[in-house]
Motif scaffolding. Structure first.
Motif, mmCIF file in Angstrom:
data_model
loop_
_atom_site.group_PDB
_atom_site.id
_atom_site.type_symbol
_atom_site.label_atom_id
_atom_site.label_comp_id
_atom_site.label_asym_id
_atom_site.label_seq_id
_atom_site.Cartn_x
_atom_site.Cartn_y
_atom_site.Cartn_z
ATOM 1 N N ASN A 341 0.818 -1.215 0.000
ATOM 2 C CA ASN A 341 0.000 0.000 0.000
ATOM 3 C C ASN A 341 0.852 1.267 0.000
ATOM 4 O OD1 ASN A 341 -2.872 -1.222 0.805
ATOM 5 N ND2 ASN A 341 -1.283 -2.229 1.988
ATOM 6 N N ARG A 367 -5.250 -9.432 2.175
ATOM 7 C CA ARG A 367 -6.708 -9.599 2.253
ATOM 8 C C ARG A 367 -6.967 -11.089 2.468
ATOM 9 N NH1 ARG A 367 -9.996 -4.901 2.463
ATOM 10 N NH2 ARG A 367 -8.651 -3.255 1.665
ATOM 11 N N LEU B 251 -6.384 2.601 -6.227
ATOM 12 C CA LEU B 251 -7.593 1.787 -6.127
ATOM 13 C C LEU B 251 -7.747 1.214 -4.729
ATOM 14 C CD1 LEU B 251 -7.370 -0.382 -9.375
ATOM 15 C CD2 LEU B 251 -8.789 1.646 -9.017
ATOM 16 N N HIS B 252 -8.989 0.892 -4.384
ATOM 17 C CA HIS B 252 -9.287 0.205 -3.133
ATOM 18 C C HIS B 252 -8.683 -1.200 -3.219
ATOM 19 C CE1 HIS B 252 -11.669 -1.722 -0.009
ATOM 20 N NE2 HIS B 252 -12.099 -0.531 0.379
ATOM 21 N N SER B 253 -7.798 -1.508 -2.261
ATOM 22 C CA SER B 253 -7.076 -2.785 -2.362
ATOM 23 C C SER B 253 -7.980 -3.974 -2.077
ATOM 24 C CB SER B 253 -5.877 -2.803 -1.413
ATOM 25 O OG SER B 253 -6.312 -2.833 -0.061
ATOM 26 N N GLY B 254 -9.138 -3.725 -1.471
ATOM 27 C CA GLY B 254 -10.083 -4.815 -1.259
ATOM 28 C C GLY B 254 -10.874 -5.103 -2.525
ATOM 29 N N GLY B 257 -7.898 -5.863 -5.293
ATOM 30 C CA GLY B 257 -6.743 -6.720 -5.015
ATOM 31 C C GLY B 257 -7.019 -8.137 -5.473
ATOM 32 N N GLY B 346 2.428 5.135 -3.006
ATOM 33 C CA GLY B 346 1.195 5.134 -2.220
ATOM 34 C C GLY B 346 1.227 5.907 -0.924
ATOM 35 N N PHE B 347 0.818 5.218 0.123
ATOM 36 C CA PHE B 347 0.570 5.843 1.416
ATOM 37 C C PHE B 347 1.735 5.589 2.360
ATOM 38 C CE2 PHE B 347 -1.142 5.562 5.774
ATOM 39 C CZ PHE B 347 -1.641 6.839 5.892
ATOM 40 N N LYS B 353 -3.661 2.788 5.124
ATOM 41 C CA LYS B 353 -4.610 3.136 4.074
ATOM 42 C C LYS B 353 -4.538 1.985 3.088
ATOM 43 C CE LYS B 353 -5.837 6.852 0.888
ATOM 44 N NZ LYS B 353 -5.350 8.060 0.196
ATOM 45 N N THR B 354 -5.689 1.479 2.702
ATOM 46 C CA THR B 354 -5.706 0.246 1.920
ATOM 47 C C THR B 354 -5.902 0.564 0.450
ATOM 48 O OG1 THR B 354 -8.036 0.098 2.499
ATOM 49 C CG2 THR B 354 -6.504 -1.195 3.803
ATOM 50 N N ILE B 355 -4.770 0.743 -0.220
ATOM 51 C CA ILE B 355 -4.840 1.084 -1.637
ATOM 52 C C ILE B 355 -3.878 0.240 -2.464
ATOM 53 C CG2 ILE B 355 -5.609 3.476 -1.418
ATOM 54 C CD1 ILE B 355 -2.608 4.284 -1.651
ATOM 55 N N ILE B 356 -4.250 0.101 -3.729
ATOM 56 C CA ILE B 356 -3.278 -0.300 -4.741
ATOM 57 C C ILE B 356 -2.824 1.009 -5.370
ATOM 58 C CG2 ILE B 356 -2.929 -1.517 -6.927
ATOM 59 C CD1 ILE B 356 -5.187 -3.395 -6.059
ATOM 60 N N PRO B 357 -1.556 1.405 -5.123
ATOM 61 C CA PRO B 357 -1.133 2.714 -5.604
ATOM 62 C C PRO B 357 -1.123 2.787 -7.132
ATOM 63 C CG PRO B 357 0.619 1.641 -4.312
ATOM 64 C CD PRO B 357 -0.490 0.668 -4.439
#
Lengths: 491, 491
Positions: A341, A367, B251-254, B257, B346-347, B353-357
């Motif tokens: 992340n 996840r 993007l939201h990593s959930g 991902g 990313g973060f 913070k749960t992202i795919i950068p």
């Protein structure tokens, strides 16, 4: 989970089952019952049809309240929105309508108990909304709702004042035309967009008040306007911060490059080794407790038919990635993943600085799917690092947060009713989907109250929630109200 | 490079050689010459001994000028320092003493041409100093020089006003006692600590003025107080920025991902693959033009005997790293390396913070040895990326800067004299060392003026240059002056 005699039995011969094992195509609708039920549903649907404008106008008033939970300045608006709900639910005949104060924004509770022997549905919602920036990208002011064609534009229209209003509209349609055959409780928070800090404590402190058989959580949404959707699984998470330390300070990469291992190189190598060539995660034991998808479920999931082009268009990537051997919906919902992340080391400004950084850091989230355990994943992560990190560095690993996956019991109370209501309204078989993200509320409800959630909703992927020009698709919203009327009257 | 008849021949029979092929142990010191030379050297050394305090007091005055080149506020001090040098060199009898204006800080030029037929030594130096922050970590004010025991504390004492003063002291000692047997030119810049932006243009515009046979660059330093050191090789560099792009926004990593490849994971994997298990760089063709170290040079380098414990103590790492099969001094000086200088994706704030950068970036520098070419290295880098980057990402590679390695001609004019002078002063065989970093000035002198540099100096590794409490070791400084007296009188 509570067990109870299904209400259906009051219209039929008493049955000996104490659980909802029925699915819509197993229910033996007798003619007499069918006729009675259809009459009740039709009356309620007609009521909704006749009062649709009025209900929508009330929703517009609700949307006009700028209940942005992140903003100190909007604290009065949050209270206005909570008050708006208190008034409406009281007007509908709800009892114990209470606005519970919390450390931040109140939780509105209300109940309509028709018979303690009957099952209880707890409806979850949140009346707070996202901030509106960038404001200049809105075509109309976010808190001055506009109807254009089939869409209602306003902040909160889809996420999720419109969703709350769907259930309110359905219940009003029932309560004004017949008797409610099920107990209803509402829990409506004002902190969802700031991470629901007060919700868990509230659930823990009010377990008796909130006791129920099933939760309706309409914060999930649909795959498409013609694809009514029920989410039955959410992935869990183990979120880590990994820090790799090398020299005690940044070193000159010329004077020391060649004798001092570079923590940023080491971190990259470690992360690079966390997936194999098939896209599988290599942390020891990572898949040990992964529940494999059955051929039947795989078949069921394949019906969702989201093709790769759609994902490419949505995300803008030139090609998809992920674990080899699984279809996209499985890779997102039913297979665990590991994602970086955030990454940091050394010099990241414009230009060049020639250093061996003293340390490097990565935020890494996994996840998880049933039955993976975040603590097991942490153990595997540590084992991986112990095995693969060179002696030339020190490392630290923190588990920042962990939550197991959520998988609703396929036979949870009311699920079959809900599927049936969706099918009758849309005329198609609903899609049952695993969601890749987490909905902490659903996990909390399961953990604290011991009940499953029907995660659904009548929002669409292109509703632009959290973005400018958030909107709600009015025909889908109306179908949502019809679905909820059918669902509540199924009991 | 210029060729000329060594000055030694004026004291001996004319020789037919036009190059300095002599090394100290090959020189046939005739008794007569020995006696004469020793007398001249002794007179100069005695002068230095007698005037050491006065020369040091002048250095203290020089050090009192806060000529910090990065600071706009210190512009007047920069001019004062330049003026200080102009006055001193004029007083010593230098001619054409000019303070050349540049876009930033002046370059001081001076020459003492005794005979155009004799060889010319160009002495490089910089009179600007590093900033002083953190100021509160200084034990005494940085521009109020303090002598404590064997040390002189002041900003610029070691880097490098003290080094300039060593040559000034040596030349004064010679000029006041005999005739200079060699032409001397000075080039003293005021921008070294800000990257010498005016130096290359100045060299290009004044090639005739600066024509010389050898450069003395005393900005190099010594390995230890008992290890006089001559640096004969510097590594070059190719510095890259690599950017890997995935989705068009975070993007939201959930939610994604499992179907979207993560650019931060991909970048890590790419970097991780840039070294093999032996610590060798895997970019195609990377070693094709690497000049291998001869057994003789390896043997010579091994005399430096910096053991691993020293490196560990200096850097604070738990264990050393680098290419298998080479000793530390070789890994630093004679073998190329690849280091990540910076990483970003990313973060990277506190928390999760749960992202795919959307993208990930690395600053990657390669340190090059003879005869690697930065453009070849870039080609190999691109080939590596084309072969190894997955289709699911886009990448961009920029070569931010490139310079080949520098290797002085072993037989460059004056090198043997300098080695001999070091040996006579210290009583030990000097260490000949390859340096891992780059000294762009040396590369520029070679490229533009066509002359090699004797990279040396009388600073020590623990002089705390660029740090609080910078200091100069007075006994080593005095030996430096003696060495330079011997060196200049060798011609």
């Amino acid at each position: 989970m509570h067990f109870y005699i299904p209400v259906l039995t009051s219209l039929e011969e008493p049955q000996n089952t104490k659980t909802f094992k029925l699915t819509y195509n197993e229910i033996d609708y007798t003619n007499q019952r069918m006729i009675m039920k259809t009459k009740l549903v039709n009356n309620a649907l007609n009521y909704y049809l006749e009062n649709q404008s009025e209900l929508r106008n009330e929703l517009l008033d609700f949307l006009r309240i700028p209940s942005i939970s992140t903003s100190e300045a909007h604290q009065p608006d949050i209270l206005l929105a909570a008050d708006f709900l208190v008034k409406k639910l009281t007007q509908l005949g709800f009892e114990k309508v209470i606005s519970f104060p919390t450390a931040n924004h109140p939780i509105v509770y209300a109940e309509k108990m028709v018979d303690p022997q009957k099952p209880t549905v707890l409806i979850y919602g949140h009346y707070d909304v996202q901030p509106t920036d960038p404001l200049d990208e809105w075509n109309s002011p976010p808190f001055e709702p506009q109807i254009e064609g089939e869409y209602l534009y306003a902040r909160g229209s889809s996420d999720m004042k419109g969703q709350i209003w769907a259930s309110v509209s359905a219940l009003q349609s029932i309560l004004r035309t017949t008797e409610l055959p099920v107990n209803i409780k509402y829990i409506l928070e004002g902190e969802e967009e700031i991470g629901s800090p007060s919700l868990e404590p509230f659930l823990k402190q009010n377990k008796a008040l909130l006791s129920c058989d099933i939760v309706i959580n309409p914060d999930g949404g649909m795959l498409a306007p013609d694809k009514p959707t029920l989410i039955y699984a959410l992935r869990g998470m183990a979120y880590f911060e990994l820090r790799v330390f090398g020299p005690s300070a940044d070193l000159h990469s010329g004077l020391f490059g060649g004798v001092v291992d570079n923590p940023a190189n080491v971190l990259s190598r470690l992360i690079g080794g966390m997936h194999d060539e098939l896209g599988r995660v290599t942390l020891p034991g990572f898949y040990d407790r992964v529940r494999e998808i059955s051929p039947e479920e795989s078949e069921e999931l394949s019906k969702i038919e989201i093709d790769e082009e759609v994902y490419k268009a949505i995300t803008g990537v030139p090609a998809l990635g992920g674990e080899v051997g699984f279809q996209p919906v499985e890779r997102i919902g039913a297979r665990p993943t590991l994602d970086v992340n955030g990454l940091y080391a050394g010099f990241i400004e414009k230009g060049a600085k020639t250093i061996i950084p003293a340390y490097a850091m990565a935020k890494i989230s996994t996840r998880l799917v049933p039955d993976q355990d975040p603590e097991d994943v942490e153990k595997g992560f540590r084992a991986y690092l112990e095995e693969n990190a060179p002696e030339s560095v020190r490392w630290e690993l923190d588990l920042l947060s962990g939550a197991p996956a959520y998988l609703a019991e396929a036979e949870a109370p009311g699920v079959s009713f809900f599927i049936d209501a969706l099918k009758q309204t849309w005329g198609v078989q609903p899609f049952r989907k695993r969601e890749g993200g987490s909905i902490p509320v659903a996990t909390s409800m399961k953990d604290i109250l011991g009940v499953d959630s029907i995660i659904t909703g009548f929002g669409l992927p292109d509703d632009q929630i959290h973005s400018p020009n958030e909107r709600m698709h009015l025909p889908t919203h109306a179908k949502g109200v019809q679905t909820l009327i059918r669902f509540f009257l199924s009991f």
